[in-house]
Design an enzyme around this catalytic site. Structure first.
Site, PDB file in Angstrom:
ATOM      1  N   ASP A 175      -0.333  -0.749   0.284  1.00 51.57           N
ATOM      2  CA  ASP A 175      -0.835  -1.381  -0.939  1.00 51.57           C
ATOM      3  C   ASP A 175      -1.407  -0.579  -1.846  1.00 51.57           C
ATOM      4  O   ASP A 175      -1.786  -1.405  -3.058  1.00 51.57           O
ATOM      5  CB  ASP A 175      -1.558  -2.473  -0.570  1.00 51.57           C
ATOM      6  CG  ASP A 175      -1.166  -3.565   0.442  1.00 51.57           C
ATOM      7  OD1 ASP A 175       0.006  -3.977  -0.123  1.00 51.57           O
ATOM      8  OD2 ASP A 175      -1.745  -3.783   1.524  1.00 51.57           O
ATOM      9  N   ASP A 192       7.169  -7.373   0.221  1.00 49.20           N
ATOM     10  CA  ASP A 192       5.900  -7.169  -0.744  1.00 49.20           C
ATOM     11  C   ASP A 192       5.785  -5.666  -0.943  1.00 49.20           C
ATOM     12  O   ASP A 192       5.537  -5.287  -2.319  1.00 49.20           O
ATOM     13  CB  ASP A 192       4.667  -7.447  -0.005  1.00 49.20           C
ATOM     14  CG  ASP A 192       4.637  -8.411   0.784  1.00 49.20           C
ATOM     15  OD1 ASP A 192       5.578  -8.896   1.431  1.00 49.20           O
ATOM     16  OD2 ASP A 192       3.242  -9.059   0.914  1.00 49.20           O
TER      17      ASP A 192
HETATM   18  N1  GLY Z   1       1.061  -8.658   0.278  1.00 43.52           N
HETATM   19  C1  GLY Z   1       0.395  -9.382   1.002  1.00 43.52           C
HETATM   20  C2  GLY Z   1       0.612 -10.884   0.460  1.00 43.52           C
HETATM   21  O1  GLY Z   1       1.370 -11.150  -0.522  1.00 43.52           O
HETATM   22  O2  GLY Z   1       0.034 -11.833   0.977  1.00 43.52           O
END
Ligand code: GLY
Length: 417
Positions: free
Chosen positions: A117, A182
């Protein structure tokens, strides 16, 4: 005399008409209205977190208390990012100072290799900061962040590992090398790193990752799997599943939105038509889905409770009167669709522009915008973080705010150009 009276009357009518139009336009200008609504809310958040640069506003608990996440968790970059957008719109230095302070608080994250992330955390904060301040430390911090992200890349798998080894939902199996949709959002940082360093390895990793995602996360109808688990020794796909979606075969709304936005970004950076086509087809799945409500704000998953979709967790259909929406998915999708529309011509251009505009108008209405002060801090209502884990259901989420503000600014720029 009569002519004089007529002139006065005409002037008066003109002034009235003018004043009425301005008032009307202000009331129905959802961009102005949204930023105006955000100002006192974000002021409250600033006051609440004054002098505290370790607790990053994320959401709300059921009791109305703010839910914070810590520096090493995924959403830290959205609060400074939202503050940069406030500054971009208002030009008020108050927001710039706050944005700077919160951005700088994330500096140590440049070495964070504990998950994928870092792109969200650093590019939404420092990436935005670069547009307003000329600080020579920032490109270096972003370059180091890109290096950290690349440490999670395996050439055998051809992807960046999203999470460390963990159990799947319901402990069905173990994910050795999970990659989630994601992750497409972290790639912009790598393209930036190649541009400023001249080292093309970052962008090659981003392209390879996008190709693998295109190959393994998408079904033939361009709906998406949330999680693909690879064998790290051979690169073979072992499982296609979900963590936050309804079931392995369903389409989690936010995952689909990440894909629309992510593939649009990769097309912008590469001009490779395969990525454009993927963004378009993912967008079509989202927009043409029979379960997309008429206000275009999706349910948290496109297939909640449908026959043939079997969750690995206990779904209680009667717990909520209505299936909760995910405003964050609409905010992300609308921002992505606006950019997608700039890459197209004619009817297609208009199609994605109109869809984004419809979403933004819904989000900017009283149904989703926190005009009734349902809580004192966040701009958008009705997002869903993680339904299967019974977390963050029908709540505000900082990333919904962030992408909504970004989309509003994108819309304003397009409208004015
Ligand atoms: N990247 C985590 C979410 O979208 O919840």
């Amino acid at each position: 005399m009569n002519t004089f009276k007529n002139k006065i009357l005409l002037c008066f009518t003109f002034v009235l008409f003018f004043v009425f139009n301005i008032t009307f336009a202000q009331q129905y200008d959802f961009v102005a209205r949204s930023f105006k609504t955000a100002e006192p809310l974000y002021q409250n958040l600033l006051t609440k977190t004054k002098g505290n640069f370790v607790d990053y506003p994320h959401s709300l608990y059921e009791n109305g208390e703010i839910k914070y996440l810590q520096i090493d968790e995924w959403t830290g970059g959205f609060w400074p990012g939202a503050l940069w957008y406030m500054y971009e719109y208002t030009k008020d230095n108050k927001w710039k100072e706050a944005a700077l302070a919160w951005t700088n608080s994330l500096e140590s994250n440049q070495y964070n290799t504990s998950h994928h992330d870092i792109g969200f955390m650093m590019y939404c904060s420092y990436g935005n900061a670069l547009r307003f301040v000329n600080d020579e430390r920032y490109p270096k911090i972003l370059l180091q962040s890109a290096k950290s992200l690349c440490q999670r890349y395996s050439p055998v798998v051809g992807s960046i590992q999203s999470w460390n080894k963990r159990k799947s939902k319901g402990d069905i199996n173990t994910w050795e090398y999970p990659v989630i949709m994601d992750n497409m959002m972290n790639l912009e940082l790598l393209f930036y790193a190649s541009k400023i360093s001249g080292d093309t390895s970052y962008k090659h990793i981003a392209i390879k990752h996008a190709e693998q995602t295109m190959k393994n996360h998408l079904r033939s109808d361009y709906s998406s799997y949330h999680v693909v688990n690879y064998d790290p020794k051979t690169g073979e796909v072992l499982h296609k599943q979900t963590l936050q979606g309804f079931s392995d075969q369903s389409t989690w709304a936010r995952g689909q939105a990440w894909g629309i936005y992510g593939f649009t970004t990769v097309y912008r950076e590469t001009k490779d038509k395969r990525f454009l086509e993927t963004a378009i087809k993912m967008a079509d799945f989202f927009l043409e889905h029979p379960n997309l409500p008429t206000d275009k704000i999706p349910y948290w998953d496109f297939n909640v409770g449908q026959k043939g979709f079997n969750p690995d967790w206990k779904y209680q259909p009667n717990k909520y009167q209505q299936i909760p929406r995910d405003a964050s998915a609409a905010a992300i999708a609308s921002s992505g669709l606006l950019e997608l529309s700039t890459m197209l011509k004619g009817e297609l251009k208009q199609k994605y522009y109109n869809a984004a505009l419809a979403m933004l108008k819904s989000l900017g209405s009283d149904s989703y915008l926190n005009t009734d002060k349902q809580n004192p801090y966040f701009l958008l209502k009705h997002s869903t973080g993680n339904f299967p884990s019974d977390r963050e259901i029908d709540v505000p989420l900082i990333y919904a705010d962030y992408y909504y503000l970004e989309a509003l600014l994108r819309y304003r720029k397009m409208k004015n150009s």
